[in-house]
Design a protein around this motif. Sequence first.
Motif, PDB file in Angstrom:
ATOM      1  N   HIS A  78      23.005  42.704  48.005  1.00  0.00           N
ATOM      2  CA  HIS A  78      21.845  42.664  46.916  1.00  0.00           C
ATOM      3  C   HIS A  78      22.414  43.536  45.782  1.00  0.00           C
ATOM      4  CE1 HIS A  78      21.607  46.836  49.594  1.00  0.00           C
ATOM      5  NE2 HIS A  78      20.974  47.199  48.114  1.00  0.00           N
ATOM      6  N   HIS A  80      22.802  45.940  42.572  1.00  0.00           N
ATOM      7  CA  HIS A  80      22.730  47.289  41.874  1.00  0.00           C
ATOM      8  C   HIS A  80      23.031  47.300  40.459  1.00  0.00           C
ATOM      9  CE1 HIS A  80      23.221  47.578  46.184  1.00  0.00           C
ATOM     10  NE2 HIS A  80      22.578  48.638  46.166  1.00  0.00           N
ATOM     11  N   HIS A 103      18.891  50.164  42.498  1.00  0.00           N
ATOM     12  CA  HIS A 103      18.899  49.584  43.822  1.00  0.00           C
ATOM     13  C   HIS A 103      17.934  48.207  43.659  1.00  0.00           C
ATOM     14  CE1 HIS A 103      21.497  51.768  46.492  1.00  0.00           C
ATOM     15  NE2 HIS A 103      21.208  52.532  45.266  1.00  0.00           N
ATOM     16  N   HIS A 131      24.105  49.261  51.417  1.00  0.00           N
ATOM     17  CA  HIS A 131      24.271  49.775  49.967  1.00  0.00           C
ATOM     18  C   HIS A 131      25.629  50.114  49.771  1.00  0.00           C
ATOM     19  CE1 HIS A 131      19.775  49.950  50.055  1.00  0.00           C
ATOM     20  NE2 HIS A 131      20.057  50.766  51.227  1.00  0.00           N
TER      21      HIS A 131
HETATM   22 CU   LIG Z   1      21.195  49.107  47.646  1.00  0.00          CU
END
Ligand SMILES: [Cu+2]
Length: 148
Positions: A78, A80, A103, A131
């Motif tokens: 994902h 950022h 995020h 993350h």
């Molecule tokens: Cu993240």
Amino acid sequence: MLKIAPFCGLLLLVFGAPVHAQEPAPAALPRTAAPENALTYFLSPADGATVTSPFTIRFGLRGMGVAPAGVTTANTGHHHLLIDVETLPPDNLPIPNDANHRHFGLGQTETEITLPPGQHTLQLVLGDALHIPHQPPVRSEKITITVQ
Ligand SMILES: [Cu+2]
């Protein structure tokens, strides 16, 4: 010569092992692999663009898929968005979560943001389920925009 070669190997085993044993254990968390050709980039705004707030930022990704945070499917991550970040956060830790490190853990591929007038830098970095940047990191070029 035939008798010396095995002896040399034995020396390496005997004297090599303790050296490695004394190296500190790596503190890094496990990294998720990314394809070498994976690329993230800004669809918009363009580098050097002048915009008025609020404005939309669109994220591009090639060679991988977007997935929400927590999803461990191979070759996904994902986005950022790093805003005015001069020093990149460590690649072996979760990306910080603050006003300068945003995020998009639902798998969003665009966002609308408001920034104060002036020059700002924007950079994208993909993160894995936890993350953490991939190995190798999938980062965009850092672009500079001017907010009127
Ligand atoms: Cu993240």
